[in-house]
Design a protein around this motif. Structure first.
Motif, PDB file in Angstrom:
ATOM      1  N   ARG A  15      39.299  35.762  43.599  1.00 44.64           N
ATOM      2  CA  ARG A  15      39.608  34.808  44.659  1.00 44.64           C
ATOM      3  C   ARG A  15      41.098  34.616  44.873  1.00 44.64           C
ATOM      4  O   ARG A  15      41.525  34.136  45.914  1.00 44.64           O
ATOM      5  CB  ARG A  15      38.972  33.458  44.360  1.00 44.64           C
ATOM      6  CG  ARG A  15      37.460  33.514  44.345  1.00 44.64           C
ATOM      7  CD  ARG A  15      36.863  32.122  44.424  1.00 44.64           C
ATOM      8  NE  ARG A  15      35.430  32.158  44.488  1.00 44.64           N
ATOM      9  CZ  ARG A  15      34.731  32.356  45.592  1.00 44.64           C
ATOM     10  NH1 ARG A  15      35.340  32.561  46.720  1.00 44.64           N
ATOM     11  NH2 ARG A  15      33.416  32.359  45.552  1.00 44.64           N
ATOM     12  N   ARG A  17      38.605  38.820  49.688  1.00 43.03           N
ATOM     13  CA  ARG A  17      38.944  37.395  49.677  1.00 43.03           C
ATOM     14  C   ARG A  17      40.431  37.119  49.489  1.00 43.03           C
ATOM     15  O   ARG A  17      40.893  36.024  49.769  1.00 43.03           O
ATOM     16  CB  ARG A  17      38.161  36.682  48.580  1.00 43.03           C
ATOM     17  CG  ARG A  17      36.664  36.770  48.769  1.00 43.03           C
ATOM     18  CD  ARG A  17      35.915  35.944  47.738  1.00 43.03           C
ATOM     19  NE  ARG A  17      34.495  36.121  47.838  1.00 43.03           N
ATOM     20  CZ  ARG A  17      33.707  35.528  48.723  1.00 43.03           C
ATOM     21  NH1 ARG A  17      34.222  34.719  49.610  1.00 43.03           N
ATOM     22  NH2 ARG A  17      32.414  35.753  48.716  1.00 43.03           N
ATOM     23  N   SER A  18      41.186  38.095  48.970  1.00 39.67           N
ATOM     24  CA  SER A  18      42.605  37.851  48.725  1.00 39.67           C
ATOM     25  C   SER A  18      43.393  39.154  48.816  1.00 39.67           C
ATOM     26  O   SER A  18      42.890  40.224  48.490  1.00 39.67           O
ATOM     27  CB  SER A  18      42.812  37.194  47.355  1.00 39.67           C
ATOM     28  OG  SER A  18      42.247  37.988  46.338  1.00 39.67           O
ATOM     29  N   GLY A  32      39.584  34.586  39.224  1.00 41.57           N
ATOM     30  CA  GLY A  32      38.296  34.459  39.901  1.00 41.57           C
ATOM     31  C   GLY A  32      37.182  34.299  38.898  1.00 41.57           C
ATOM     32  O   GLY A  32      37.255  33.458  37.999  1.00 41.57           O
ATOM     33  N   ALA A  47      39.713  29.340  41.557  1.00 41.30           N
ATOM     34  CA  ALA A  47      39.767  29.443  43.013  1.00 41.30           C
ATOM     35  C   ALA A  47      41.132  29.872  43.517  1.00 41.30           C
ATOM     36  O   ALA A  47      41.231  30.643  44.471  1.00 41.30           O
ATOM     37  CB  ALA A  47      39.383  28.105  43.643  1.00 41.30           C
TER      38      ALA A  47
END
Length: 163
Positions: A87, A34-35, A103, A138
């Motif tokens: 995240r 995700r990152s 996250g 987030a």
């Protein structure tokens, strides 16, 4: 994705000069990435994944020079329930070598670290940021020496992020 006979899963390197995509060497993340953050010769990877042969759980560090996962100096994240999800990974020009990881997690190694933690990239040591955030963080970004985060509160416990 396959390139040059090597299978890539979730993360690959694009070389603009040769217009080629190359998978990272070694085992691939199993799950969702995700990152990403690149600082110097280091790639920080976050998401909801594990990597075979490592303790990685939602967060991993890859040495771009050695072309290998860093397995010995960074303690794994863990969650009190459910899965670890990273995240956001960010850093600040004013705090050289410090990386903010955020996250859903409750610990970094044996350190209580709720939802947001700072990693000293040179030593591999984690630091809690205040009392953490009881919820899902987030995103995080810096403005000078302060950072801002967006999050969803999962309980009515006191929030005490600091930076």
């Amino acid at each position: 994705y396959a390139a040059g006979g090597v299978q890539a899963q979730n993360v690959a390197v694009y070389d603009d000069s040769s217009k080629t995509i190359t998978p990272l060497r070694g085992n691939q993340p199993n799950g969702t990435v995700r990152s990403l953050l690149v600082r110097g010769d280091t790639l920080f990877v976050g998401g909801e994944f594990t990597i075979s042969g490592t303790d990685a759980n939602g967060f991993a560090v890859y040495d771009l020079i050695r072309q290998a996962w860093v397995t010995s100096s960074v303690d794994a994240l863990s969650a009190s329930s459910g899965s670890v999800v990273v995240r956001s990974i960010t850093s600040s020009d004013s705090q050289d070598g410090k990386v903010i990881v955020a996250g859903v997690f409750s610990q970094a190694g044996s350190l209580a670290c709720q939802g947001i933690c700072m990693l000293d990239a040179s030593s591999g040591a984690w630091s809690a940021l205040g009392g953490g955030i009881q919820g899902e963080v987030a995103s995080v970004d810096y403005a000078g020496v302060c950072f801002f985060c967006s999050f969803t509160v999962l309980s009515t416990d006191t929030l005490s992020p600091s930076g």
